[in-house]
Design an enzyme around this catalytic site. Structure first.
Site, PDB file in Angstrom:
ATOM      1  N   GLU A 101       3.088  16.979 -11.278  1.00 58.15           N
ATOM      2  CA  GLU A 101       3.217  17.186 -10.209  1.00 58.15           C
ATOM      3  C   GLU A 101       1.962  16.990  -9.344  1.00 58.15           C
ATOM      4  OE1 GLU A 101       5.142  21.370  -8.906  1.00 58.15           O
ATOM      5  OE2 GLU A 101       4.680  21.604 -11.271  1.00 58.15           O
ATOM      6  N   ARG A 115       2.513  24.661 -25.409  1.00 57.87           N
ATOM      7  CA  ARG A 115       1.408  24.096 -24.498  1.00 57.87           C
ATOM      8  C   ARG A 115      -0.004  24.189 -25.298  1.00 57.87           C
ATOM      9  NH1 ARG A 115       0.995  26.843 -19.068  1.00 57.87           N
ATOM     10  NH2 ARG A 115      -1.076  25.429 -18.650  1.00 57.87           N
ATOM     11  N   LYS A 140      -4.137  24.882 -13.327  1.00 57.50           N
ATOM     12  CA  LYS A 140      -4.658  23.992 -12.268  1.00 57.50           C
ATOM     13  C   LYS A 140      -4.887  25.269 -10.953  1.00 57.50           C
ATOM     14  CE  LYS A 140      -1.011  21.089 -11.972  1.00 57.50           C
ATOM     15  NZ  LYS A 140      -0.429  19.917 -11.472  1.00 57.50           N
TER      16      LYS A 140
END
Length: 561
Positions: free
Chosen positions: A44, A270, A280
Site C-alpha cells: 500500500e 511476518r 508503518k
C-alpha cells in the site's frame, strides 16, 4: 546473545526449509496451474517500507526467480486519503535496490477499478451484496463477537433493483462519506467474524493520486485484493499470517469470477526484530513528532533508513534467507542482522585509521617539522585490496579511551610509563600529560624508539597496538554514532515515551588523509571502531560518516563487567 548468535551462525550451514515451496511443488506436480508460478508484491503506498517488507520482497520475487516464473509489483492504492506518489517512488526504489525487478509494467489496484465495480454489480445481481445505511459504529455493534452471533442489518433484504440503483448513486457522489456502504451478504452467524457481511465498498469523496475525482467510492482491501490477483492471473498469493482469517473471504469473493483458474492465498509469519519498531503507523508517528530526521533516518528500520545507515542489499537478502519462512510468528534477535552486515563487509571494506574521540599525542624526541611515509594494509583479511601509504609525524591523534592515567588490570593500551605500538609505525612510551583547568587531558607527551619501526625486523614485543592519525594531514570528520530507537527496557507499546534520546551521538573526529575524497555510500571498517558508511550529507569540505554496527570489543566487555 549477539556473540552466541554469531558463533552459531558461523558454525552451521544455513538450510532453508520452505513450506511455501513445498505447496508450490505439490501444485506443479498436480498440474494445478500448468506448472506456472506467478507471484506479486502488493504494498500500500501509504508509507515507506521497513525490513519486514524486505522479507516479503525477497520471498515473492525469490519464488518467481526460483521457478522461472513472474512477479508483479502492484500498488494497492484503494485508500486515497493516506496515499502519496512519494511513497510509490520510494517503494520502487527499495525493490530495485534490494536487487529485484518486476514483470512488465508497474500495476495499480486503480487500474482495475472499473472491473471491480462491474463485479460488485454482478454480486448485487446474484443477491450476494447489498447497500447498507448503517453507520460504521452501528455495523460494528451489530457484528457480534466470538460468543454472540451478529444481527442482520435492517437493510439486508433490499431488492436487487434498489441495491443496484443505490450503488450507482454512491458511485455518482450523491451521498456523503459514511452515509452508505456496500456489504457482502454472507452469514451474520458465521463463526469467523470476518465473514459476517463484510464491507466491500465505502464512500470516500477525495482526490485519488492517479484517478483524480473520477471515483467517489473505493473498494475495501479484502474485496480488491483477490480480484487484482485474479485479473493478473497470479497463481500463489503469498501474504503475512494476519490474513489467514481473511482467506475464506478471499475465496468467497472469487466464487463467481469468470475464470476457471483461481489464485490461492498462502500465509507466512511476518518478521519481528528485537529493538525495532515494525509498524508503518508508529514509524509515521516518529517522523511527524520530529523525533527522527525523516523516513530515511539511519535509526529507522525502513529500507531507506537501513540503506542510509550503510546496510547492503546482499546483507539484507542474506538476513531474510537465514531467518527462513515459518508458519508461526516469532521474533528475530537484531544481532543476526548485525552479523549479516559484518559478514558482508569484513572482506570488502578497506580499513582506514579514524580517531573518533581524539586526544593529541606529541612525540617529544621526534624531529620537529619532519614527516615520513609508513605503509599499512587496506584489509589484512583480503590481500587483493593491497596497502596504502600514510603520513607519520611528531604530532598525532589517538583515541581518548586508549589512554588511562591510572590503568586498571588488563588495560594494555597507553598509560604513564607504558609502551605501546602505533600501527604501521613505532613504539611510543608515555612520559607526561597536560590538562586544562577542568582537569581534562589536552595533550599526552611521549617518546618513541626509532629502532622499532614496523617492518624493520624489531623482535621486541608489546601487548598493545593503537591506531592513530597524523595531525597536519588529518581530515576533520563528523562521525554519527547510532544506537537503537527504543530504550532497552521498552515493551514497544508506548513507543514515543520509550524513544531513546541518546540514540544519536555526534563526534568531531579525525581521519587519515585518504578519506578526504570519500563519497556517499563508501563503506569502511574503522580500525577497532566498527563498520561505517559515508552519509549523503557529506561534502568535500565536511565529511560525514554513519556507524553501521560496532565491532566486538573484548576490552569493552571487560569494562562492562
Amino acid at each position: 546473545m549477539a556473540e552466541h548468535i554469531e558463533n552459531a551462525v558461523a558454525s552451521e550451514e544455513v538450510v532453508s526449509v520452505n513450506f511455501i515451496e513445498a505447496e508450490i511443488n505439490k501444485d506443479n506436480e498436480e498440474g494445478v496451474y500448468g506448472g506456472r508460478v506467478h507471484t506479486r508484491f502488493p504494498p500500500e503506498p501509504n508509507g515507506y517500507l521497513h525490513i519486514g517488507h524486505a522479507k516479503s520482497i525477497c520471498l515473492n520475487f525469490g519464488l518467481g526467480k526460483e521457478y522461472n516464473g513472474s512477479t508483479n509489483l502492484r500498488f494497492d492504492d484503494t485508500n486515497p486519503e493516506k496515499e502519496d506518489v512519494e511513497y510509490v517512488n520510494s517503494i520502487m526504489e527499495d525493490v530495485k535496490w534490494l536487487g529485484f525487478d518486476w514483470t512488465g509494467e508497474v500495476r495499480y489496484a486503480s487500474d482495475y477499478f472499473g472491473q471491480m465495480y462491474e463485479y460488485a454489480q454482478k454480486l448485487i445481481s446474484l443477491g450476494k451484496a447489498y447497500v447498507d445505511d448503517q453507520t460504521a459504529e452501528e455495523i460494528r455493534q451489530t457484528r457480534g463477537d466470538f460468543n454472540t452471533p451478529g444481527t442482520n442489518s435492517p437493510y439486508r433484504e433490499r431488492s436487487i433493483e434498489e441495491n443496484l440503483a443505490l450503488f450507482e448513486d454512491m458511485k455518482q457522489g450523491k451521498f456523503k462519506d459514511g452515509e452508505k456502504v456496500l456489504r457482502a451478504k454472507i452469514d451474520m452467524a458465521d463463526p469467523n467474524i470476518v465473514m459476517r457481511d463484510p464491507v466491500l465498498y465505502r464512500i470516500v469523496n477525495a482526490e485519488h493520486h492517479r484517478t483524480g475525482a473520477e471515483w467517489n467510492i473505493y473498494p475495501m482491501y479484502d474485496f480488491a485484493h483477490p480480484i487484482e490477483d485474479a485479473i493478473e492471473r497470479i497463481t500463489h498469493s503469498v501474504c503475512t499470517l494476519e490474513f489467514e482469517v481473511h482467506r475464506p473471504l478471499y475465496d468467497w469473493v472469487l466464487v463467481d469470477w469468470d475464470d476457471t483458474e483461481i489464485p490461492r492465498q498462502i500465509e507466512f509469519a511476518r518478521l519481528n526484530v528485537t529493538k525495532m519498531v515494525m509498524s508503518k503507523r508508529k514509524l509515521r508517528a516518529l517522523v511527524e513528532a520530529g523525533l527522527v530526521s525523516g523516513w530515511d533516518d539511519p535509526r529507522m528500520p525502513t529500507i531507506s533508513g537501513l540503506r542510509r545507515r550503510g546496510y547492503t542489499p546482499s546483507a539484507i537478502r542474506d538476513f531474510c534467507n537465514r531467518i527462513g519462512v515459518a508458519k508461526a510468528d516469532s521474533t528475530v534477535d537484531i544481532a543476526l542482522l548485525e552479523f549479516c552486515i559484518r559478514e558482508d563487509l569484513k572482506l570488502k571494506a578497506p580499513r582506514p585509521m579514524v580517531v573518533v574521540d581524539p586526544v593529541k599525542v606529541i612525540i617529544d624526541n621526534y624531529p620537529e617539522g619532519q614527516t615520513e611515509i609508513v605503509t599499512v594494509e587496506n584489509n589484512p583479511e583480503n590481500e587483493e585490496l593491497g596497502s596504502r601509504e600514510v603520513t607519520f609525524g611528531r604530532e598525532i591523534y589517538i583515541e581518548r579511551s586508549d589512554f588511562m592515567e591510572e590503568p586498571v588490570k588488563k588495560f594494555f593500551r597507553l598509560a604513564p610509563g607504558k609502551e605501546v605500538r602505533l600501527k604501521g609505525a613505532y613504539f611510543i612510551t608515555c612520559q607526561s600529560v597536560i590538562k586544562d583547568e577542568n582537569g581534562n587531558i589536552t595533550e599526552i607527551h611521549c617518546t618513541y624508539d626509532p629502532e622499532t619501526k614496523s617492518g624493520s625486523g624489531c623482535t621486541r614485543k608489546v601487548k598493545g597496538t593503537l591506531h592513530w592519525v597524523e595531525a597536519s594531514t588529518a581530515v576533520d570528520m563528523e562521525v554519527r554514532l547510532y544506537d537503537y530507537l527504543l530504550c532497552e527496557e521498552s515493551d514497544n507499546k508506548d513507543f514515543i515515551a520509550d524513544f531513546n534520546t541518546e540514540s544519536l551521538q555526534i563526534m568531531h573526529s579525525k581521519g587519515e588523509a585518504s578519506l578526504a575524497t570519500t563519497v556517499a555510500g563508501d563503506h569502511f571498517q574503522f580500525l577497532r571502531q566498527g563498520y561505517f558508511v559515508t552519509d549523503k550529507d557529506s561534502e568535500p569540505e565536511h565529511i560525514v560518516v554513519n556507524r553501521i554496527v560496532g565491532l566486538r570489543d573484548s576490552w569493552a566487555k571487560q569494562q562492562n563487567k
